[in-house]
Design a protein around this motif. Structure first.
Motif, short mmCIF file in Angstrom:
data_model
loop_
_atom_site.label_atom_id
_atom_site.label_comp_id
_atom_site.label_asym_id
_atom_site.label_seq_id
_atom_site.Cartn_x
_atom_site.Cartn_y
_atom_site.Cartn_z
N LEU A 157 17.88 -32.36 32.74
CA LEU A 157 17.08 -33.06 33.74
C LEU A 157 16.69 -32.13 34.88
O LEU A 157 15.54 -32.16 35.36
CB LEU A 157 17.83 -34.27 34.28
N ALA A 158 17.64 -31.31 35.36
CA ALA A 158 17.34 -30.40 36.46
C ALA A 158 16.34 -29.33 36.02
O ALA A 158 15.41 -28.99 36.76
CB ALA A 158 18.63 -29.75 36.97
N TYR A 159 16.51 -28.81 34.79
CA TYR A 159 15.65 -27.75 34.28
C TYR A 159 14.20 -28.24 34.11
O TYR A 159 13.25 -27.52 34.42
CB TYR A 159 16.19 -27.24 32.95
N THR A 160 14.05 -29.45 33.64
CA THR A 160 12.70 -30.00 33.36
C THR A 160 12.15 -30.82 34.52
O THR A 160 11.07 -31.42 34.38
CB THR A 160 12.73 -30.89 32.11
N ASN A 161 12.89 -30.87 35.64
CA ASN A 161 12.47 -31.69 36.77
C ASN A 161 12.28 -33.13 36.33
O ASN A 161 11.20 -33.72 36.46
CB ASN A 161 11.20 -31.14 37.42
N ASN A 162 13.36 -33.68 35.78
CA ASN A 162 13.40 -35.07 35.31
C ASN A 162 12.36 -35.35 34.23
O ASN A 162 11.77 -36.43 34.18
CB ASN A 162 13.24 -36.04 36.48
N GLY A 163 12.15 -34.36 33.37
CA GLY A 163 11.28 -34.55 32.22
C GLY A 163 9.83 -34.16 32.44
O GLY A 163 9.03 -34.25 31.50
N SER A 164 9.47 -33.71 33.61
CA SER A 164 8.07 -33.35 33.87
C SER A 164 7.70 -32.00 33.27
O SER A 164 6.52 -31.71 33.07
CB SER A 164 7.80 -33.34 35.37
N GLY A 165 8.69 -31.18 32.95
CA GLY A 165 8.45 -29.90 32.31
C GLY A 165 9.10 -29.86 30.95
O GLY A 165 9.63 -30.86 30.45
N SER A 166 9.11 -28.69 30.31
CA SER A 166 9.73 -28.53 28.99
C SER A 166 10.92 -27.60 29.09
O SER A 166 11.14 -26.94 30.11
CB SER A 166 8.71 -27.99 27.98
N ILE A 167 11.69 -27.54 27.99
CA ILE A 167 12.88 -26.71 27.94
C ILE A 167 12.90 -25.95 26.62
O ILE A 167 12.39 -26.44 25.60
CB ILE A 167 14.16 -27.59 28.11
N GLN A 187 24.76 -40.50 31.17
CA GLN A 187 25.47 -40.14 32.39
C GLN A 187 25.13 -38.70 32.81
O GLN A 187 25.13 -37.78 31.99
CB GLN A 187 26.99 -40.27 32.20
N VAL A 188 24.84 -38.54 34.10
CA VAL A 188 24.53 -37.21 34.65
C VAL A 188 25.22 -37.06 36.00
O VAL A 188 25.58 -38.05 36.65
CB VAL A 188 23.01 -37.01 34.84
N MET A 189 25.41 -35.82 36.42
CA MET A 189 26.00 -35.52 37.73
C MET A 189 24.89 -35.40 38.77
O MET A 189 23.89 -34.71 38.54
CB MET A 189 26.80 -34.21 37.67
N LEU A 190 25.06 -36.09 39.90
CA LEU A 190 24.06 -36.08 40.96
C LEU A 190 24.66 -35.51 42.24
O LEU A 190 25.82 -35.74 42.58
CB LEU A 190 23.56 -37.50 41.24
N GLN A 191 23.82 -34.78 42.97
CA GLN A 191 24.16 -34.33 44.32
C GLN A 191 22.92 -34.56 45.18
O GLN A 191 21.83 -34.08 44.86
CB GLN A 191 24.56 -32.86 44.35
N GLY A 192 23.09 -35.32 46.24
CA GLY A 192 21.94 -35.65 47.07
C GLY A 192 20.90 -36.48 46.33
O GLY A 192 19.70 -36.40 46.63
N GLY A 193 21.34 -37.22 45.32
CA GLY A 193 20.44 -38.07 44.55
C GLY A 193 19.72 -37.36 43.43
O GLY A 193 18.96 -38.00 42.68
N ASN A 194 19.95 -36.06 43.25
CA ASN A 194 19.27 -35.29 42.21
C ASN A 194 20.27 -34.73 41.20
O ASN A 194 21.40 -34.39 41.56
CB ASN A 194 18.50 -34.13 42.83
N PRO A 195 19.86 -34.62 39.93
CA PRO A 195 20.75 -34.03 38.94
C PRO A 195 20.98 -32.55 39.26
O PRO A 195 20.06 -31.84 39.70
CB PRO A 195 19.99 -34.20 37.62
N ILE A 196 22.20 -32.09 39.07
CA ILE A 196 22.51 -30.69 39.33
C ILE A 196 22.21 -29.84 38.09
O ILE A 196 22.29 -30.33 36.96
CB ILE A 196 23.98 -30.50 39.75
N LYS A 197 21.83 -28.61 38.31
CA LYS A 197 21.59 -27.68 37.22
C LYS A 197 22.95 -27.15 36.77
O LYS A 197 23.45 -26.14 37.27
CB LYS A 197 20.67 -26.55 37.65
N ALA A 198 23.54 -27.84 35.81
CA ALA A 198 24.94 -27.62 35.44
C ALA A 198 25.08 -26.46 34.45
O ALA A 198 25.22 -26.66 33.24
CB ALA A 198 25.53 -28.91 34.87
#
Length: 562
Positions: free
Chosen positions: A329-339, A367-378
């Motif tokens: 999710l973090a890499y694709t900006n919640n699906g707006s990009g590709s991986i 389930q995802v980890m959030l910080q400040g409401g955004n998924p972290i690049k884990a």
């Protein structure tokens, strides 16, 4: 002129007193300290190896100065107390002087004679008045002496303070110069050229280090116990793989076997606010793949960890599933990009992995980890070697969700503790010497003279960084397009610069910071003497000079003998 000579003599006497102890004469102690300072100055100009002894000796002198400074504080308080008492004495002095002069006028022998009734009374009055006058004179004299003594003591104290400040400044100047000299030498050797950095990156990439635990092929295999066909050799063993950021996959498995749950495991490796459910369409493209699906469908096709990690309710697999979702999710900006589908992102295959992995994905659905409401690049990697770093510590941008910590079940103070307590100790890449060559039983063991050559290269770089293009591997073509100096030529160049080269190395030991997980210094002994080399310099020039693809791959490494 006499006053000036006396003042100079007085200051010299105070200086001797200041730098003395009760067990030595003043002049001997001053001469001893001056000799030590001169020795420190000479040591500074002779060798970088003198820096630590230099500091130790200077610190010993500073400790003695500190004791004297404490004595000065006592003296100063005593003088302040004397001046406080003097204020009261001043009142007595003023009254006594006034009375003395009044009595001197009214108690003249003539007046006493005229007022006395008889010769006997005259004699008694005269004796009484003389006693009073003597008493007043004594009071006046004593107070005057006290004033003069306080003034002298104050002058002496100020002189002592100046002498102390001068001695401290001179010592600080020596230590500052020593550290600057050390830093200059260190920067001369530590500054790698762009070409050298590129070569190091290419050599590291050529090792095909497994980034993730699913890949059981390649990587390293410990050469301990393998016979290279010669004795007295050296092996350079690294703890873990280079990337220590985020989840340590083998560490997560170790924590799961220690009965930790998946959220506890994740919080060990990341800073995050909460675990919540999110979904998005994930687009995978690259390497002939063009695939789109839901977040869970994507994660079911991730191949990052062995399916056999079943300890403690699949906790390690669940932790990995949540980390994989968060990263995607973090890499694709919640699906707006590709991986991408490779190890550069996450290893993806179009067929679901199934088995225990799919159970773990279903059990933690979306389930995802959030910080400040955004998924972290884990970020994650296979094996950290008992430590984890913040992303900024390995040259990436610093992030608030990555950590610097030990990844161990208890504290670590030695390599033995690390091998016993690291959660990822069961990884096949936990403690390895990396690389090999076709000869010597395909091991990474190096002969004593081969290690001596690497040390000589480092010593030559310290003396003259301008020769760096001649100091690459002798078994490969020179990447700078010039001639590569062999071990004999390197020795000649060292000798021409006044440095005794090594023909053989008899012992190597390392110093390490077990709090941060870094080797700090490499100590070498041999027929060229003993020398200490910073661990980063040793690693860099080892990797540029060592034969074949033998390398040190991480910041924490140790040396073994065969």
């Amino acid at each position: 002129m006499k006053k000036l000579l006396f003042l100079l003599f007085f200051i010299l006497f105070l200086t001797c007193f200041l730098l003395s102890t009760p067990y030595n004469t003043f002049s001997d102690e001053l001469d001893d300290i001056n000799k030590q300072i001169n020795d420190l100055t000479n040591a500074l100009s002779q060798s970088v190896k003198a820096t630590q002894p230099l500091e130790d000796q200077a610190n010993a002198i500073k400790q003695r100065i500190a004791i004297i400074e404490q004595d000065l504080i006592v003296k100063e308080r005593s003088i302040e107390s004397g001046y406080a008492n003097l204020a009261k004495q001043q009142q007595i002095l003023n009254a006594t002087v006034r009375d003395f002069y009044i009595k001197s006028y009214y108690n003249s022998p003539l007046l006493i004679l005229l007022s006395a009734g008889s010769a006997s009374e005259f004699t008694q009055i005269l004796g009484y008045q003389k006693a009073n006058a003597d008493r007043d004179k004594a009071i006046i004299t004593n107070i005057a002496i006290t004033i003069q003594d306080l003034q002298n003591r104050k002058k002496s104290l100020e002189a002592e303070k100046i002498s102390i400040a001068t001695a401290k400044a001179k010592l600080d100047e020596i230590i500052t110069g020593a550290k600057a000299y050390q830093a200059t030498l260190s920067s001369q050797i530590s500054q790698l050229s762009a070409r050298q950095q590129q070569i190091l990156a290419q050599r590291l990439g050529a090792l095909n280090i497994p980034l993730f635990a699913y890949n059981t092929q390649g990587g390293c295999s410990s050469d301990i116990g393998k016979d290279p066909g010669f004795g007295g050799g050296f092996g350079f063993f690294t703890y873990g793989v280079p990337n220590r950021v985020g989840l340590n996959q083998y560490g997560a498995w170790g924590r799961a076997k220690a009965r930790q749950g998946y959220e506890q495991i994740l919080r060990a490796y990341y800073n995050f606010d909460s675990i919540e459910t999110r979904d998005a369409q994930i687009h995978v493209t690259g390497n002939g793949i063009d695939w789109t699906g839901s977040l869970d469908d994507y994660v079911k096709r991730i191949y990052e960890v062995p399916d056999s990690w079943t300890d403690n309710d699949l906790a390690a697999l669940k932790a990995q599933a949540i980390a994989a979702r968060s990263y995607a999710l973090a890499y694709t900006n919640n699906g707006s990009g590709s991986i991408c589908p490779t190890e550069q992102c996450q290893v993806f295959k179009t067929d679901p992995k199934g088995g225990n992995w799919e159970q773990a994905v279903n059990a933690t659905s979306n389930q995802v980890m959030l910080q400040g409401g955004n998924p972290i690049k884990a970020w994650f990697s296979s094996t950290h070697g008992g430590y984890m770093f913040n992303s900024g510590e390995i040259g990436w941008s610093s992030t608030s969700w990555t950590k610097n910590a030990q990844d161990t079940s208890s504290s670590v103070g030695s390599f033995s503790d690390l091998k016993s307590n690291a959660y990822d100790k069961d990884s096949p890449w936990f403690y390895c010497d990396w690389g090999s060559r076709t000869s010597y039983n395909k091991t990474a063991w190096l002969k004593s003279d081969e290690v001596a050559d690497i040390v000589n290269v480092i010593l030559l770089m310290q003396k003259d960084s301008g020769v760096r293009d001649h100091l690459y591997q002798t078994d490969k073509s020179n990447p700078a397009g010039t001639d590569t100096w062999d071990s004999g030529r390197v020795k000649q160049e060292l000798q021409s610069r006044g440095v005794t080269p090594y023909n053989n190395v008899s012992n190597i030991s390392v110093s390490a910071d077990f709090g941060s997980g870094r080797t700090t210094n490499v100590n070498v002994s041999g027929d060229g003497g003993s020398v200490g080399i910073s661990a980063s310099d040793f690693k860099n020039y080892f990797n540029l000079r060592a034969p074949a693809n033998i390398q040190i791959v991480g910041p924490l490494y140790n040396v073994e003998r065969n």
